[in-house]
Design an enzyme around this catalytic site. Structure first.
Site, PDB file in Angstrom:
ATOM      1  N   TYR A   1      -3.548  -1.284   9.553  1.00 53.63           N
ATOM      2  CA  TYR A   1      -3.368  -1.696   8.154  1.00 53.63           C
ATOM      3  C   TYR A   1      -2.032  -1.216   7.610  1.00 53.63           C
ATOM      4  CZ  TYR A   1      -3.985  -1.674   3.094  1.00 53.63           C
ATOM      5  OH  TYR A   1      -3.808  -1.843   1.744  1.00 53.63           O
TER       6      TYR A   1
ATOM      7  N   LYS B   1       1.309  -3.410   6.429  1.00 54.84           N
ATOM      8  CA  LYS B   1       1.847  -3.337   5.070  1.00 54.84           C
ATOM      9  C   LYS B   1       3.317  -2.889   5.095  1.00 54.84           C
ATOM     10  CE  LYS B   1      -1.620  -4.596   2.416  1.00 54.84           C
ATOM     11  NZ  LYS B   1      -1.536  -5.632   1.382  1.00 54.84           N
TER      12      LYS B   1
ATOM     13  N   THR C   1     -11.598  -0.993  -5.143  1.00 54.81           N
ATOM     14  CA  THR C   1     -11.819  -2.419  -4.932  1.00 54.81           C
ATOM     15  C   THR C   1     -12.925  -2.589  -3.899  1.00 54.81           C
ATOM     16  OG1 THR C   1     -10.234  -2.565  -3.122  1.00 54.81           O
ATOM     17  CG2 THR C   1      -9.362  -2.868  -5.368  1.00 54.81           C
TER      18      THR C   1
ATOM     19  N   SER D   1       0.830  -1.199   0.000  1.00 55.59           N
ATOM     20  CA  SER D   1       0.000   0.000   0.000  1.00 55.59           C
ATOM     21  C   SER D   1       0.865   1.249   0.000  1.00 55.59           C
ATOM     22  CB  SER D   1      -0.869  -0.005   1.265  1.00 55.59           C
ATOM     23  OG  SER D   1      -1.508   1.243   1.435  1.00 55.59           O
TER      24      SER D   1
END
Length: 158
Positions: free
Chosen positions: A75, A79, A110, A42
């Site tokens: 998150y 990543k 997405t 990301s």
């Protein structure tokens, strides 16, 4: 979900699970005549860009407590851990001729996060951009950037 559960889930999915799956399937990968290992990371994982306050995820919250609880720190940290995991795989598999990257496809609409429609409203791009980017890497168009976190047109800073 508690804060601990959110952090554990992020690391289990993005880092630990990815590590275990990769370790499990490396023997098959090594049978390839042109082995390539790609991890999807990301843009939020870059440490170098965390001081850029123009990026929404780096905005400074208002003074006071409690702060709005978001899952984003879990998150993006997981990543960032994935990026280091990729560097380890790149090191370990160098003599085996495996080309390894983290691919940072950009903010795409997405079904992840807030969902496809919500992501579109926030300016997310077409998911096909990520698919085409991955295809280009598989086809050798970014071989000069092995061992790096790559974006469609550049190398993502650490």
């Amino acid at each position: 979900m508690s804060m601990r559960e959110a952090w554990n889930k992020s690391w289990n999915v993005n880092t630990t699970g990815t590590q275990i799956m990769t370790h499990t399937f490396v023997p098959l990968l090594l049978k390839s005549s042109d082995p390539r290992l790609l991890f999807v990371t990301s843009g939020t994982s870059t440490l170098a860009e965390t001081e850029d306050r123009e990026i929404w995820v780096n905005k400074i919250p208002a003074k006071g407590w409690p702060k709005q609880a978001l899952a984003v720190p879990a998150y993006r940290s997981s990543k960032t851990g994935m990026n280091m995991m990729m560097r380890e795989w790149a090191r370990v598999l160098t003599e085996d001729g495996v080309k390894v990257w983290c691919i940072s496809p950009g903010f795409l609409a997405t079904g992840l996060g807030a969902g496809q429609e919500a992501n579109k409203k926030m300016g997310a791009g077409d998911p096909a951009i990520g698919g085409n980017f991955i295809k280009d890497v598989v086809e050798g168009k970014r071989d000069q950037d092995v061992g790096k976190v790559i974006r469609t047109g550049s190398i993502q800073p650490w």
